[in-house]
Scaffold this motif. Structure first.
Motif, PDB file in Angstrom:
ATOM      1  N   GLY A 144     -10.371  50.764  17.050  1.00  0.00           N
ATOM      2  CA  GLY A 144      -9.017  51.175  17.438  1.00  0.00           C
ATOM      3  C   GLY A 144      -8.695  51.015  18.905  1.00  0.00           C
ATOM      4  N   GLY A 145      -9.707  51.123  19.781  1.00  0.00           N
ATOM      5  CA  GLY A 145      -9.426  51.077  21.221  1.00  0.00           C
ATOM      6  C   GLY A 145     -10.483  50.429  22.071  1.00  0.00           C
ATOM      7  N   GLY A 146     -11.423  49.717  21.448  1.00  0.00           N
ATOM      8  CA  GLY A 146     -12.461  49.035  22.206  1.00  0.00           C
ATOM      9  C   GLY A 146     -13.598  49.978  22.599  1.00  0.00           C
ATOM     10  N   PRO A 147     -14.639  49.439  23.266  1.00  0.00           N
ATOM     11  CA  PRO A 147     -15.786  50.257  23.670  1.00  0.00           C
ATOM     12  C   PRO A 147     -15.398  51.449  24.541  1.00  0.00           C
ATOM     13  CG  PRO A 147     -16.258  47.917  23.967  1.00  0.00           C
ATOM     14  CD  PRO A 147     -14.803  48.025  23.642  1.00  0.00           C
ATOM     15  N   GLY A 148     -14.358  51.281  25.381  1.00  0.00           N
ATOM     16  CA  GLY A 148     -13.918  52.368  26.249  1.00  0.00           C
ATOM     17  C   GLY A 148     -13.502  53.598  25.465  1.00  0.00           C
ATOM     18  N   ALA A 149     -12.789  53.390  24.360  1.00  0.00           N
ATOM     19  CA  ALA A 149     -12.357  54.510  23.520  1.00  0.00           C
ATOM     20  C   ALA A 149     -13.559  55.238  22.930  1.00  0.00           C
ATOM     21  CB  ALA A 149     -11.445  54.013  22.394  1.00  0.00           C
ATOM     22  N   ALA A 150     -14.567  54.473  22.511  1.00  0.00           N
ATOM     23  CA  ALA A 150     -15.783  55.081  21.962  1.00  0.00           C
ATOM     24  C   ALA A 150     -16.490  55.927  23.015  1.00  0.00           C
ATOM     25  CB  ALA A 150     -16.721  54.002  21.434  1.00  0.00           C
ATOM     26  N   MET A 151     -16.477  55.444  24.274  1.00  0.00           N
ATOM     27  CA  MET A 151     -17.136  56.191  25.350  1.00  0.00           C
ATOM     28  C   MET A 151     -16.377  57.474  25.704  1.00  0.00           C
ATOM     29  SD  MET A 151     -19.862  54.593  25.836  1.00  0.00           S
ATOM     30  CE  MET A 151     -19.757  54.194  24.089  1.00  0.00           C
ATOM     31  N   VAL A 152     -15.054  57.402  25.702  1.00  0.00           N
ATOM     32  CA  VAL A 152     -14.244  58.599  25.952  1.00  0.00           C
ATOM     33  C   VAL A 152     -14.502  59.626  24.845  1.00  0.00           C
ATOM     34  CG1 VAL A 152     -11.897  59.532  26.088  1.00  0.00           C
ATOM     35  CG2 VAL A 152     -12.460  57.381  27.240  1.00  0.00           C
ATOM     36  N   GLY A 153     -14.532  59.158  23.594  1.00  0.00           N
ATOM     37  CA  GLY A 153     -14.808  60.045  22.465  1.00  0.00           C
ATOM     38  C   GLY A 153     -16.194  60.667  22.565  1.00  0.00           C
ATOM     39  N   THR A 154     -17.165  59.870  23.001  1.00  0.00           N
ATOM     40  CA  THR A 154     -18.532  60.375  23.184  1.00  0.00           C
ATOM     41  C   THR A 154     -18.554  61.470  24.241  1.00  0.00           C
ATOM     42  OG1 THR A 154     -19.541  58.272  22.529  1.00  0.00           O
ATOM     43  CG2 THR A 154     -20.876  59.726  23.908  1.00  0.00           C
ATOM     44  N   PHE A 155     -17.865  61.243  25.348  1.00  0.00           N
ATOM     45  CA  PHE A 155     -17.809  62.245  26.431  1.00  0.00           C
ATOM     46  C   PHE A 155     -17.150  63.528  25.928  1.00  0.00           C
ATOM     47  CE2 PHE A 155     -16.040  64.381  30.103  1.00  0.00           C
ATOM     48  CZ  PHE A 155     -17.070  64.288  31.036  1.00  0.00           C
ATOM     49  N   LEU A 156     -16.067  63.397  25.154  1.00  0.00           N
ATOM     50  CA  LEU A 156     -15.370  64.572  24.623  1.00  0.00           C
ATOM     51  C   LEU A 156     -16.270  65.372  23.681  1.00  0.00           C
ATOM     52  CD1 LEU A 156     -11.836  63.052  23.877  1.00  0.00           C
ATOM     53  CD2 LEU A 156     -12.444  64.616  25.739  1.00  0.00           C
ATOM     54  N   ALA A 157     -17.057  64.657  22.867  1.00  0.00           N
ATOM     55  CA  ALA A 157     -17.985  65.352  21.966  1.00  0.00           C
ATOM     56  C   ALA A 157     -19.010  66.143  22.777  1.00  0.00           C
ATOM     57  CB  ALA A 157     -18.693  64.341  21.058  1.00  0.00           C
ATOM     58  N   GLY A 158     -19.506  65.548  23.863  1.00  0.00           N
ATOM     59  CA  GLY A 158     -20.437  66.257  24.739  1.00  0.00           C
ATOM     60  C   GLY A 158     -19.793  67.471  25.378  1.00  0.00           C
ATOM     61  N   LEU A 159     -18.508  67.338  25.694  1.00  0.00           N
ATOM     62  CA  LEU A 159     -17.765  68.453  26.295  1.00  0.00           C
ATOM     63  C   LEU A 159     -17.663  69.630  25.320  1.00  0.00           C
ATOM     64  CD1 LEU A 159     -16.370  68.870  29.027  1.00  0.00           C
ATOM     65  CD2 LEU A 159     -14.227  68.154  27.959  1.00  0.00           C
ATOM     66  N   VAL A 160     -17.540  69.317  24.022  1.00  0.00           N
ATOM     67  CA  VAL A 160     -17.499  70.368  23.004  1.00  0.00           C
ATOM     68  C   VAL A 160     -18.805  71.165  23.024  1.00  0.00           C
ATOM     69  CG1 VAL A 160     -17.443  70.824  20.511  1.00  0.00           C
ATOM     70  CG2 VAL A 160     -15.861  69.177  21.515  1.00  0.00           C
ATOM     71  N   TYR A 161     -19.922  70.465  23.172  1.00  0.00           N
ATOM     72  CA  TYR A 161     -21.220  71.139  23.293  1.00  0.00           C
ATOM     73  C   TYR A 161     -21.183  72.151  24.443  1.00  0.00           C
ATOM     74  CZ  TYR A 161     -23.998  68.007  20.270  1.00  0.00           C
ATOM     75  OH  TYR A 161     -24.542  67.335  19.215  1.00  0.00           O
ATOM     76  N   GLY A 162     -20.641  71.720  25.572  1.00  0.00           N
ATOM     77  CA  GLY A 162     -20.567  72.592  26.742  1.00  0.00           C
ATOM     78  C   GLY A 162     -19.736  73.840  26.479  1.00  0.00           C
ATOM     79  N   ILE A 163     -18.604  73.654  25.788  1.00  0.00           N
ATOM     80  CA  ILE A 163     -17.731  74.799  25.460  1.00  0.00           C
ATOM     81  C   ILE A 163     -18.443  75.760  24.507  1.00  0.00           C
ATOM     82  CG2 ILE A 163     -15.579  75.460  24.315  1.00  0.00           C
ATOM     83  CD1 ILE A 163     -14.435  72.725  25.323  1.00  0.00           C
ATOM     84  N   VAL A 164     -19.106  75.191  23.485  1.00  0.00           N
ATOM     85  CA  VAL A 164     -19.850  76.018  22.529  1.00  0.00           C
ATOM     86  C   VAL A 164     -20.977  76.770  23.241  1.00  0.00           C
ATOM     87  CG1 VAL A 164     -21.383  75.953  20.516  1.00  0.00           C
ATOM     88  CG2 VAL A 164     -19.276  74.603  20.522  1.00  0.00           C
ATOM     89  N   ALA A 165     -21.672  76.083  24.164  1.00  0.00           N
ATOM     90  CA  ALA A 165     -22.757  76.716  24.925  1.00  0.00           C
ATOM     91  C   ALA A 165     -22.238  77.904  25.734  1.00  0.00           C
ATOM     92  CB  ALA A 165     -23.414  75.695  25.846  1.00  0.00           C
ATOM     93  N   LEU A 166     -21.058  77.737  26.323  1.00  0.00           N
ATOM     94  CA  LEU A 166     -20.457  78.812  27.127  1.00  0.00           C
ATOM     95  C   LEU A 166     -20.109  80.017  26.246  1.00  0.00           C
ATOM     96  CD1 LEU A 166     -19.388  79.700  29.912  1.00  0.00           C
ATOM     97  CD2 LEU A 166     -17.195  78.662  29.307  1.00  0.00           C
TER      98      LEU A 166
END
Length: 440
Positions: A86-108
């Motif tokens: 849908g958006g090239g490798p960049g979109a996949a990387m942004v999505g990956t970063f957002l998923a990692g951010l969810v981990y951080g929120i859950v950890a908090l």
């Protein structure tokens, strides 16, 4: 059986032990870690580097108390492929970063509110079927890779034979492998399949000959290689999968606690290990690698060897990072024929699905209970069937992400939700011995 560790958490091995034991962990994770970027079209070199850097970050965040290795996550294969389409490798990387951010929120939240809420949100009756969906939804990908001529939909018996030889070798190593070989059945199967593929003439080594010894990998940096853009569709594609991987992480921490004999849920705390996992995923997203997760393969190595030293895992992470910069190695990985990876994938994706089934069995989920039957049935059909909700071009939830969300909602709203066991984190010596005997 002697439960005393050969090397405990903070023990520093001798130089020879350090190198050999670290290589053992590297080989244990190698096959699965390079398979994910191979499937989603990312660089295997970056996968190795990001796994090394992610593991180092995890060890630092957990105060060098948790011996774990982080490799490429299979749960994100389908979402990453969809994000790239849908958006090239960049979109996949942004999505990956957002998923990692969810981990951080859950950890908090866990840091502030404790862990019980997440166990209520993600019980085995939800997580087990979602893991089954992950494995079975990839079945078609594995069979296409194994059976067809690479890059086409044309059936090829010669290519299929390479997949079957690889599959047979991997099964033999998994069932009959002894010692070191029992820890690296995936890598062993790939080696046998590669040698067979060379014999039948479907291996192209021109890239290996042309590659330099030291070579800069194809990093993908935000704002340099792509513009950062966040859409509702991307968020709903990637973020819900974190529900599954966080649950997987908790399971690994429970097993690791029993293997090592320390309660990692309490010290250094589930919030720290989840944050470490999330940081590894965010680092991966920033440099062009696939999302990360703790690896059961490496926990198996710990259980068999009784070498728990975090320095051994640190050594494996450093070696993996260095390997990513060696052009000959990454070119050799890239030369592995598609059917060889397909043969390994047939078993690996099946094992993922079976591990979800095992979670249901081990948790003694009663399917005579209508509530459990409804929750699991809906998750399975929606996930494997590929159902999706599309509001507009920028907001879409489908497949595994939708199945996971609906599973969580059903578990919350349906009556008769069971209570969490109070003793779920107790480390009884009998259970620990049982686990080690199982793994060994």
């Amino acid at each position: 059986m002697n439960d005393k560790p050969i090397l405990d958490i903070k023990d520093v091995p001798s130089p020879f032990q350090w190198v050999t034991l670290s290589l053992q962990h590297l080989f244990a994770m190698f096959g699965a870690t390079i398979l994910v970027p191979y499937l989603v079209g990312l660089s295997p070199a970056i996968a190795l580097i990001s796994s090394g850097l992610g593991t180092i970050a995890f060890l630092i965040i957990t105060k060098f108390q948790v011996p774990a290795y982080l490799g490429s996550s299979f749960a994100f294969i389908t979402p990453v492929i969809a994000a790239k389409a849908g958006g090239g490798p960049g979109a996949a990387m942004v999505g990956t970063f957002l998923a990692g951010l969810v981990y951080g929120i859950v950890a908090l939240i866990i840091k502030k509110a404790g862990y019980r809420w997440i166990m209520r949100l993600l019980p085995p009756v939800v997580v087990g079927p979602v893991i089954i969906v992950i494995g079975l939804s990839l079945a078609g990908v594995a069979v296409d890779m194994a059976m067809n001529q690479p890059g086409t939909s044309n059936y090829s018996l010669i290519h299929f034979s390479a997949a079957l030889v690889t599959l047979a070798a991997t099964i033999i190593f998994t069932i009959y492998g002894k010692g070191m070989l029992s820890m690296i059945p995936i890598l062993g199967g790939i080696v046998v399949g590669y040698l067979y593929s060379m014999a039948i003439g479907i291996v192209d080594l021109s890239g290996v000959k042309a590659a330099k010894i030291f070579e800069m990998p194809d990093f993908i940096f935000p704002f340099v290689n792509y513009d950062v853009s966040i859409s509702g569709k991307l968020v709903m594609l990637m973020v819900p999968v974190a529900i599954v991987t966080i649950s997987e992480h908790i399971g690994h921490q429970l097993v690791l606690s029993k293997v090592v004999g320390k309660d990692y849920i309490k010290d250094p705390g589930l919030h720290r290990s989840i944050l470490g996992d999330g940081m590894a995923t965010m680092i991966s997203g920033l440099i062009g690698g696939p999302p990360k997760t703790t690896y059961g393969e490496n926990i198996g190595v710990l259980a068999i060897t009784r070498v728990y030293s975090v320095y051994v895992l640190l050594g494996a992470a450093v070696i993996a990072t260095v390997f990513g910069f060696i052009g000959k190695i990454t070119a050799l990985i890239s030369s592995i024929p598609t059917p060889v990876m397909g043969g390994v994938s047939i078993l690996l994706f099946g094992i993922i699905a079976s591990s979800g089934l095992r979670m249901l069995v081990d948790s003694k989920i009663d399917f005579g209970n209508t509530r459990n039957l409804v929750v699991s049935s809906v998750i399975l059909v929606i996930g494997i069937g590929g159902a999706f909700i599309k509001v507009n071009e920028n907001f879409e939830i489908h497949g595994m992400a939708l199945a996971a969300l609906i599973g969580v909602i059903l578990n919350i709203v349906l009556p008769g939700r069971p209570e969490i066991q109070e003793d779920m984190f107790e480390l009884e010596s009998e259970k620990k011995t049982e686990l080690k005997n199982d793994v060994a």
